[in-house]
Design an enzyme around this catalytic site. Structure first.
Site, PDB file in Angstrom:
ATOM      1  N   HIS A  20     -38.390  18.222 -75.908  1.00  0.00           N
ATOM      2  CA  HIS A  20     -39.318  17.113 -76.047  1.00  0.00           C
ATOM      3  C   HIS A  20     -39.011  16.329 -77.321  1.00  0.00           C
ATOM      4  CE1 HIS A  20     -43.448  15.469 -77.015  1.00  0.00           C
ATOM      5  NE2 HIS A  20     -43.104  14.891 -75.883  1.00  0.00           N
ATOM      6  N   HIS A  99     -30.382  -4.434 -84.438  1.00  0.00           N
ATOM      7  CA  HIS A  99     -29.173  -3.718 -84.032  1.00  0.00           C
ATOM      8  C   HIS A  99     -28.720  -2.753 -85.132  1.00  0.00           C
ATOM      9  CE1 HIS A  99     -25.689  -2.909 -81.628  1.00  0.00           C
ATOM     10  NE2 HIS A  99     -24.867  -3.325 -82.566  1.00  0.00           N
ATOM     11  N   TYR A 121     -24.651  -5.660 -76.777  1.00  0.00           N
ATOM     12  CA  TYR A 121     -25.963  -5.036 -77.026  1.00  0.00           C
ATOM     13  C   TYR A 121     -26.519  -4.308 -75.809  1.00  0.00           C
ATOM     14  CZ  TYR A 121     -25.571  -8.220 -80.950  1.00  0.00           C
ATOM     15  OH  TYR A 121     -25.117  -8.912 -82.043  1.00  0.00           O
ATOM     16  N   ALA A 122     -25.681  -3.914 -74.876  1.00  0.00           N
ATOM     17  CA  ALA A 122     -26.136  -3.171 -73.701  1.00  0.00           C
ATOM     18  C   ALA A 122     -26.232  -1.696 -74.070  1.00  0.00           C
ATOM     19  CB  ALA A 122     -25.187  -3.389 -72.527  1.00  0.00           C
TER      20      ALA A 122
END
Length: 132
Positions: A20, A99, A121-122
């Site tokens: 988790h 970023h 930026y993918a």
């Protein structure tokens, strides 16, 4: 017993051992992956430019991983590449960071997956949740 899409062996193992709050990064071919003794595990799926695409990898990962939250770079929204992933695959509102901050957070991830995606930026960070 697996009942979903077939995943790359290393990626399947990482997902099976995530706890988790652990983070898994799915990135484009240009996202720098930290190196060093505390660096995230590197899983390179890229075959050639565009293969596999981020959306395909995301779909396969989501078939195995319970996700409680996501993080993307603000720049992904600026270039218009992120909305398709969220519309098609996720029902979560992503947390957005610059970023530069995104790259810092990547250094604390459990693993980073390099796709063949060539869209700027993918990249997305998936934070694992629990099924109950």
């Amino acid at each position: 017993m697996k009942r979903h899409l077939l995943l790359h062996a290393e990626l399947s193992h990482v997902i099976a051992t995530m706890g988790h709050g652990d983070m898994l990064v799915l990135g484009d071919a240009g996202l720098p992956i930290p190196v060093g003794p505390n660096a995230p595990q590197r899983i390179d799926l890229a075959v050639c430019p565009g293969t596999p695409g981020l959306e395909d990898v995301l779909r396969a990962v989501l078939s195995e991983l319970q996700v409680q939250s996501t993080v993307i770079a603000t720049e992904a929204l600026d270039v218009g590449c992120a909305p398709a992933w969220y519309t098609n695959q996720l029902s979560l509102t992503p947390k957005t960071v610059s970023h530069e901050e995104f790259k810092k957070v990547c250094g604390t991830a459990r693993a980073m997956v390099r796709t063949g995606e060539c869209t700027p930026y993918a990249n997305i960070i998936l934070v694992s949740g629990v099924t109950f």
